[in-house]
Design an enzyme around this catalytic site. Structure first.
Site, short mmCIF file in Angstrom:
data_model
loop_
_atom_site.label_atom_id
_atom_site.label_comp_id
_atom_site.label_asym_id
_atom_site.label_seq_id
_atom_site.Cartn_x
_atom_site.Cartn_y
_atom_site.Cartn_z
N ARG A 63 -16.25 -2.46 5.91
CA ARG A 63 -14.89 -1.81 6.14
C ARG A 63 -14.33 -2.11 7.17
NH1 ARG A 63 -16.25 3.80 5.76
NH2 ARG A 63 -16.38 3.69 8.03
N TYR A 116 12.28 0.91 3.38
CA TYR A 116 11.39 0.70 2.22
C TYR A 116 11.15 2.30 1.73
CZ TYR A 116 7.31 -0.61 -0.81
OH TYR A 116 6.63 -0.83 -1.82
N ASP A 188 8.78 -3.30 10.04
CA ASP A 188 8.36 -3.88 8.73
C ASP A 188 9.26 -5.28 8.84
OD1 ASP A 188 8.18 -4.80 6.38
OD2 ASP A 188 8.14 -2.78 5.37
N LYS A 213 3.59 -9.75 -0.73
CA LYS A 213 4.80 -10.41 -1.10
C LYS A 213 4.65 -11.94 -0.51
CE LYS A 213 6.02 -6.29 -2.25
NZ LYS A 213 6.83 -5.10 -1.36
C1 PLP Z 1 6.10 -4.16 -0.91
C2 PLP Z 1 6.70 -3.52 0.52
C3 PLP Z 1 5.89 -2.67 1.30
C4 PLP Z 1 4.69 -2.19 0.60
O1 PLP Z 1 3.44 -3.25 0.39
P1 PLP Z 1 2.54 -2.90 -0.32
O2 PLP Z 1 1.50 -3.96 -0.41
O3 PLP Z 1 3.24 -2.82 -1.98
O4 PLP Z 1 1.92 -1.67 -0.28
C5 PLP Z 1 6.51 -2.48 2.30
N1 PLP Z 1 7.82 -2.95 2.95
C6 PLP Z 1 8.34 -3.52 2.30
C7 PLP Z 1 9.65 -4.27 2.82
C8 PLP Z 1 7.98 -4.05 0.96
O5 PLP Z 1 8.81 -4.73 0.28
#
Ligand code: PLP
Length: 397
Positions: A63, A116, A188, A213
């Site tokens: 973990r 988000y 983010d 992404k």
């Molecule tokens: C998709 C996304 C997230 C979250 O990521 P996950 O891997 O889907 O949990 C956070 N911030 C942005 C801008 C995103 O597009």
């Protein structure tokens, strides 16, 4: 090899792998592990001391990560100029771990209004339940954020550009206010990928990616990463570990594989997104395109000052039309199927409803809005698909 002096494209090829330590094999091995065997009580105690001291160098339990995890963490840390990083099961996990690392009951969190959506939900439904005071700020606030800071403000959360409406926040103006008051900043950075913006060099403490992404780039896994400066690493690492956010080894391996081509992919995503965005600006059905890389975008000056590139995700507001017309366009797209997520090799479209996700700066656009991800297909094919979509929209009148 000292990778610090290398250009980003060269770094992408070399970071997070060491063939000499692995029989000369180019890529790092995938370690499938829950259990690490200790040879002696002395060694076991040594790992406990490692953890207690905040070093987190040694491997103790699956973990907490394996050498596969460490390879991805090291690579993205180097790309963003961080101290250490923490890989998590998904992007939202990296965000939740980072927020809860610095917030306690009675603390105040300032969060950008355009963020988000699922993060808004986490703050409003969970953090509030645990006694954290949450308030939202206008993404265009800049240094005026100082007026919203309270004596109990512990964290300012940023996302720029945000992934529905693409406003650019002045990151250095906000981190300057935060630094002066000892407030932690978490950003983010998924839209920019680790290539186009470096949050830590603009004063941010924790930079987060949904590696789901662009880093993975192939729409086939979920993973997150929080790149930390020295002061924030231990709190984030401990919280991610205590909350059970850990990424799986095969997903981490695939993310490392995706990372190798991030440079050429992002360049192509930007080129195609720019071509489509310019084409959309000339369409009579379109009211406004939202893409900070365009010279006439309201966020362009900040983007140009702070960013070195753009990704392929952008938005458009259409002139007011009926739901039937909007659906006639989106229901039958061939190269822009509807789907959440983005950052993969393929193009996507999705209708967006920003008005439902605002409290500090209301969304006043009258027409429907959509989000497009420009994938790696031929741009002319993509434009023809959109052209046919608009023809359906007009015909449905
Ligand atoms: C998709 C996304 C997230 C979250 O990521 P996950 O891997 O889907 O949990 C956070 N911030 C942005 C801008 C995103 O597009």
């Amino acid at each position: 090899m000292n990778t610090d002096t290398l250009a980003p494209d060269t770094q992408l090829v070399h970071l997070g792998r060491d063939p000499a330590a692995n029989h000369g094999i180019v890529n790092p091995p995938v370690y499938h592990a829950s259990t690490f065997i200790f040879e002696s009580v002395a060694q076991l105690l040594e790992t406990r001391r490692d953890r207690a001291s905040g070093a987190f160098e040694q491997f103790t339990y699956g973990r907490e990560g394996t050498p596969t995890t460490r390879a991805l963490e090291d690579a993205v840390t180097k790309l963003e100029g961080g101290y250490r990083a923490v890989v998590t099961s998904c992007g939202l996990g990296a965000i939740c771990a980072s927020l809860t690392a610095f917030l306690s009951a009675g603390d105040h969190l300032l969060i950008v209004d355009s963020l988000y959506g699922p993060v808004r939900q986490f703050c409003d439904e969970f953090l509030v339940k645990f006694g954290v005071e949450v308030s939202y700020y206008d993404p265009l606030i800049g240094s005026d954020i100082a007026h919203l800071v309270k004596t109990n403000t512990k964290v300012i959360y940023l996302e720029s550009p945000c992934s529905l409406t693409f406003e650019m926040t002045d990151v250095p103006a906000i981190t300057k206010v935060a630094r002066a008051r000892g407030i932690t900043t978490i950003m983010d950075n998924t839209w920019a990928s680790p290539l186009c913006f470096k949050p830590l060099s603009h004063g941010v403490d924790v930079s987060i990616h949904a590696a789901t992404k662009y880093i993975s780039g192939h729409s086939d896994l979920m993973l997150g990463i929080a790149v930390c400066n020295e002061a924030s690493f231990v709190p984030v690492k401990k919280t991610a570990s205590a909350s059970g956010y850990c990424g799986g080894p095969d997903d981490i391996y695939l993310a490392l594989r995706g990372l190798r081509t991030l440079g050429i992919r992002i360049a192509r995503h930007q080129e195609t997104a720019t071509a489509i965005a310019r084409w959309l600006q000339r369409r009579p059905e379109v009211s406004r395109v939202m893409y900070p890389a365009l010279p006439d975008d309201p966020g362009h000056a900040i983007w140009k000052r702070d960013f070195t590139g753009a990704s392929g995700l952008f938005g458009a507001v259409l002139k007011p039309c009926s739901e039937v017309q909007f659906a006639a366009m989106l229901d039958h797209m061939e190269l822009f199927p509807m789907g959440y997520s983005w950052g993969g090799f393929e193009s996507l479209a999705v209708p967006t409803y920003p008005a439902t996700l605002r409290s500090a700066r209301p969304w006043t656009e009258k027409g429907p809005s959509l989000r497009l991800h420009a994938g790696l297909e031929d741009p002319d094919d993509l434009i023809r698909d959109l052209e046919r979509g608009f023809a359906r929209l007009v015909a449905a009148r």
